[in-house]
Design a protein around this motif. Structure first.
Motif, PDB file in Angstrom:
ATOM      1  N   PHE A   1       9.399  -4.768   2.718  1.00 23.96           N
ATOM      2  CA  PHE A   1       9.637  -6.439   2.738  1.00 23.96           C
ATOM      3  C   PHE A   1       8.386  -7.283   2.792  1.00 23.96           C
ATOM      4  N   GLY A   2       7.639  -7.237   1.726  1.00 26.20           N
ATOM      5  CA  GLY A   2       6.236  -7.845   1.548  1.00 26.20           C
ATOM      6  C   GLY A   2       6.301  -8.398   0.236  1.00 26.20           C
ATOM      7  N   VAL A   3       5.648  -9.423   0.299  1.00 21.79           N
ATOM      8  CA  VAL A   3       5.260  -9.930  -1.191  1.00 21.79           C
ATOM      9  C   VAL A   3       3.967  -9.385  -2.114  1.00 21.79           C
ATOM     10  N   HIS A   4       3.164  -8.928  -1.068  1.00 21.19           N
ATOM     11  CA  HIS A   4       1.783  -8.588  -1.546  1.00 21.19           C
ATOM     12  C   HIS A   4       1.578  -7.124  -0.768  1.00 21.19           C
ATOM     13  N   ILE A   5       2.468  -6.157  -1.039  1.00 19.83           N
ATOM     14  CA  ILE A   5       2.431  -4.853  -0.488  1.00 19.83           C
ATOM     15  C   ILE A   5       1.145  -4.076  -0.996  1.00 19.83           C
ATOM     16  N   ASP A   6       0.785  -4.471  -2.229  1.00 23.89           N
ATOM     17  CA  ASP A   6      -0.428  -3.589  -3.031  1.00 23.89           C
ATOM     18  C   ASP A   6      -1.776  -4.058  -2.146  1.00 23.89           C
ATOM     19  N   LYS A   7      -1.706  -5.244  -1.381  1.00 23.13           N
ATOM     20  CA  LYS A   7      -2.834  -5.586  -0.711  1.00 23.13           C
ATOM     21  C   LYS A   7      -3.320  -4.552   0.534  1.00 23.13           C
ATOM     22  N   TRP A   8      -2.071  -4.375   1.127  1.00 21.20           N
ATOM     23  CA  TRP A   8      -2.059  -3.395   2.446  1.00 21.20           C
ATOM     24  C   TRP A   8      -2.380  -2.010   1.960  1.00 21.20           C
ATOM     25  N   ILE A   9      -1.913  -1.694   0.724  1.00 19.13           N
ATOM     26  CA  ILE A   9      -2.154  -0.465   0.297  1.00 19.13           C
ATOM     27  C   ILE A   9      -3.610  -0.143  -0.102  1.00 19.13           C
ATOM     28  N   ARG A  10      -4.281  -0.930  -0.767  1.00 17.53           N
ATOM     29  CA  ARG A  10      -5.753  -1.021  -1.036  1.00 17.53           C
ATOM     30  C   ARG A  10      -6.452  -1.238   0.298  1.00 17.53           C
ATOM     31  N   TYR A  11      -6.037  -1.716   1.635  1.00 19.41           N
ATOM     32  CA  TYR A  11      -6.757  -1.957   2.535  1.00 19.41           C
ATOM     33  C   TYR A  11      -6.787  -0.385   3.267  1.00 19.41           C
ATOM     34  N   ILE A  12      -5.342   0.319   3.178  1.00 21.21           N
ATOM     35  CA  ILE A  12      -5.406   1.359   3.622  1.00 21.21           C
ATOM     36  C   ILE A  12      -6.140   2.421   3.120  1.00 21.21           C
TER      37      ILE A  12
ATOM     38  N   VAL B   1      15.316  -0.400  -9.229  1.00 21.02           N
ATOM     39  CA  VAL B   1      14.827   0.633 -10.274  1.00 21.02           C
ATOM     40  C   VAL B   1      13.318  -0.316 -10.619  1.00 21.02           C
ATOM     41  N   GLU B   2      13.282  -1.442 -10.785  1.00 23.49           N
ATOM     42  CA  GLU B   2      12.052  -2.352 -11.064  1.00 23.49           C
ATOM     43  C   GLU B   2      10.972  -2.314 -10.427  1.00 23.49           C
ATOM     44  N   ASP B   3      11.322  -2.379  -8.928  1.00 22.34           N
ATOM     45  CA  ASP B   3      10.295  -2.162  -7.653  1.00 22.34           C
ATOM     46  C   ASP B   3       9.955  -0.809  -7.701  1.00 22.34           C
ATOM     47  N   ALA B   4      10.708   0.183  -7.932  1.00 24.90           N
ATOM     48  CA  ALA B   4      10.434   1.614  -7.772  1.00 24.90           C
ATOM     49  C   ALA B   4       9.245   2.128  -8.997  1.00 24.90           C
ATOM     50  N   VAL B   5       9.470   1.207 -10.187  1.00 24.46           N
ATOM     51  CA  VAL B   5       8.526   1.528 -11.155  1.00 24.46           C
ATOM     52  C   VAL B   5       7.057   0.874 -10.956  1.00 24.46           C
ATOM     53  N   VAL B   6       7.140  -0.339 -10.329  1.00 22.17           N
ATOM     54  CA  VAL B   6       5.891  -0.906  -9.941  1.00 22.17           C
ATOM     55  C   VAL B   6       5.262  -0.212  -8.733  1.00 22.17           C
ATOM     56  N   ALA B   7       5.878   0.242  -8.000  1.00 22.00           N
ATOM     57  CA  ALA B   7       5.471   0.948  -6.735  1.00 22.00           C
ATOM     58  C   ALA B   7       4.796   2.331  -7.434  1.00 22.00           C
TER      59      ALA B   7
ATOM     60  N   LYS C   1       3.795   3.299 -10.664  1.00 22.46           N
ATOM     61  CA  LYS C   1       2.860   3.105 -11.829  1.00 22.46           C
ATOM     62  C   LYS C   1       1.624   2.267 -11.465  1.00 22.46           C
ATOM     63  N   ASN C   2       2.041   1.210 -10.759  1.00 24.40           N
ATOM     64  CA  ASN C   2       0.891   0.211 -10.500  1.00 24.40           C
ATOM     65  C   ASN C   2       0.404   0.427  -9.065  1.00 24.40           C
ATOM     66  N   TRP C   3       0.923   0.891  -8.005  1.00 20.83           N
ATOM     67  CA  TRP C   3       0.377   1.105  -6.743  1.00 20.83           C
ATOM     68  C   TRP C   3       0.222   2.741  -6.443  1.00 20.83           C
ATOM     69  N   LYS C   4       0.635   3.434  -7.157  1.00 17.26           N
ATOM     70  CA  LYS C   4       0.439   4.908  -7.102  1.00 17.26           C
ATOM     71  C   LYS C   4       0.672   5.193  -5.845  1.00 17.26           C
ATOM     72  N   VAL C   5       1.973   4.939  -5.205  1.00 17.49           N
ATOM     73  CA  VAL C   5       2.405   5.151  -3.882  1.00 17.49           C
ATOM     74  C   VAL C   5       2.504   6.956  -3.713  1.00 17.49           C
ATOM     75  N   ASP C   6       2.487   7.438  -2.495  1.00 16.47           N
ATOM     76  CA  ASP C   6       2.294   8.612  -1.962  1.00 16.47           C
ATOM     77  C   ASP C   6       4.031   9.264  -2.094  1.00 16.47           C
ATOM     78  N   VAL C   7       4.659   8.091  -1.498  1.00 14.16           N
ATOM     79  CA  VAL C   7       6.112   8.677  -1.447  1.00 14.16           C
ATOM     80  C   VAL C   7       7.167   7.268  -1.660  1.00 14.16           C
ATOM     81  N   LEU C   8       8.107   7.327  -2.430  1.00 17.36           N
ATOM     82  CA  LEU C   8       8.875   6.348  -2.679  1.00 17.36           C
ATOM     83  C   LEU C   8      10.157   6.454  -1.852  1.00 17.36           C
ATOM     84  N   VAL C   9      10.501   5.484  -1.304  1.00 25.51           N
ATOM     85  CA  VAL C   9      11.950   5.573  -0.489  1.00 25.51           C
ATOM     86  C   VAL C   9      12.844   4.349  -1.300  1.00 25.51           C
ATOM     87  N   ALA C  10      14.004   5.019  -1.758  1.00 29.25           N
ATOM     88  CA  ALA C  10      15.128   4.101  -2.221  1.00 29.25           C
ATOM     89  C   ALA C  10      16.015   3.678  -1.142  1.00 29.25           C
TER      90      ALA C  10
END
Length: 325
Positions: free
Chosen positions: A89-100, A122-128, A130-139
């Motif tokens: 539930f954020g607009v800039h989740i990528d910012k916090w991923i970079r911080y971690i 689906v669109e958010d999953a692709v971003v998470a 491909k772009n954010w390289k998350v370790d685990v995706l939760v649908a």
């Protein structure tokens, strides 16, 4: 699970063989550290040991804070060397991923913090992925209790759609929303999910921070008792959620009053009194669509064991259908 999953519940779930998360929610850093210390004590771990629980953050709360305040909240978990952090539930989740990740690099962590990101589409999953390289995706499907995106598809549709577009090297995909028993778990595993997330079922446990009145309301709930609404956020003054988000909870007179346009100050006062009195017709009880399948209050260990046993039983039955045995 804000207001429901603290250090005790997270630790007991992990000790039982699953993986427990505690909710940072609306906590301050000191309170979060206290809950993490409780979890560490229950798991009998030294201060230097990695803590095998996760912490879930509302990313919009981090974004509403100053950078220093947000970093202090994240540091409360990272300093405790938690195994995972969940962001939603954020607009800039990528910012916090970079911080971690920068934090882990700075501290030369050989076992970096796993980053879970919750998605409703689906669109958010692709971003998470491909772009954010998350370790685990939760649908998170529309059936989920608590907050979520009202436009999210039903879980079976969402998981299937995401699986269809994920690359072969995609991170694990977990399914969340409306599940309360092993039959649910088995069905999502057969569908192709790598794991599942259950919230509502663990609200009705001895270690849950829900009050006894809230737990009784969960047990008494019937099929169709839940509704998606912002009524409780309005009476609590927690309306800063991103556009498109509401919450699934047990329907009661608080929801009815807000929907019918009762003066919000009157609705607020009735809600506050209902909370004080433990009145299920006024208080807030977040719950997913599978709440009617909860029949009693159990320990977290018993819930995990039951989920495990029934899941294996159903998977074995499914394999017999395939092999013809």
């Amino acid at each position: 699970m804000a207001g429901a999953s603290g250090g005790a519940l997270a630790a007991e779930v992990t000790a039982a063989g699953a993986f427990g998360f505690l909710a940072a929610g609306y906590l301050d850093p000191a309170s979060l550290r206290k809950e993490l210390a409780l979890a560490r004590g229950i798991l009998v771990l030294a201060a230097s040991d990695r803590l095998p629980v996760g912490v879930g953050y509302l990313a919009w709360k981090l974004e509403k804070s100053t950078d220093a305040e947000a970093e202090e909240m994240l540091a409360a978990a990272l300093d405790n060397h938690v195994q995972a952090i969940w962001l939603a539930f954020g607009v800039h989740i990528d910012k916090w991923i970079r911080y971690i990740r920068t934090y882990d690099e700075k501290h030369r962590r050989r076992d970096p913090t796993l980053i879970f990101v919750q998605v409703p589409s689906v669109e958010d999953a692709v971003v998470a992925v491909k772009n954010w390289k998350v370790d685990v995706l939760v649908a998170q499907g529309n059936e989920s209790g608590g907050h979520g995106y009202r436009a999210a598809p039903p879980l079976l549709t969402l998981v299937s759609s995401i699986l269809q577009v994920l690359p072969e090297d995609a991170p694990p995909l977990l399914a969340a929303g409306g599940m309360t028993n092993g039959r649910h778990v088995a069905s999502l595993l057969i569908l192709g999910a790598d794991g599942v997330v259950l919230g509502t079922r663990f609200l009705a446990t001895t270690a849950s921070l829900y009050t006894e009145a809230q737990k009784r309301a969960l047990i008494a709930a019937k099929s169709g008792s839940t509704v998606r609404t912002m009524a409780f956020d309005r009476v609590r003054g927690t309306v800063e959620w991103p556009a498109g988000v509401d919450g699934r909870a047990l329907y009661n007179s608080t929801v009815k009053d807000v929907e019918e346009g009762v003066d919000i100050h009157i609705a607020e006062e009735k809600f506050k009194k209902g909370v004080q009195d433990g009145d299920p017709d006024r208080m807030l009880v977040w719950a997913g669509t599978g709440v009617d399948l909860i029949s009693g209050i159990s320990t977290a260990k018993d819930v995990v064991n039951e989920l495990h046993d029934v899941t294996l039983e159903r998977l074995e039955m499914a394999s017999k259908l395939y092999t013809g045995n």
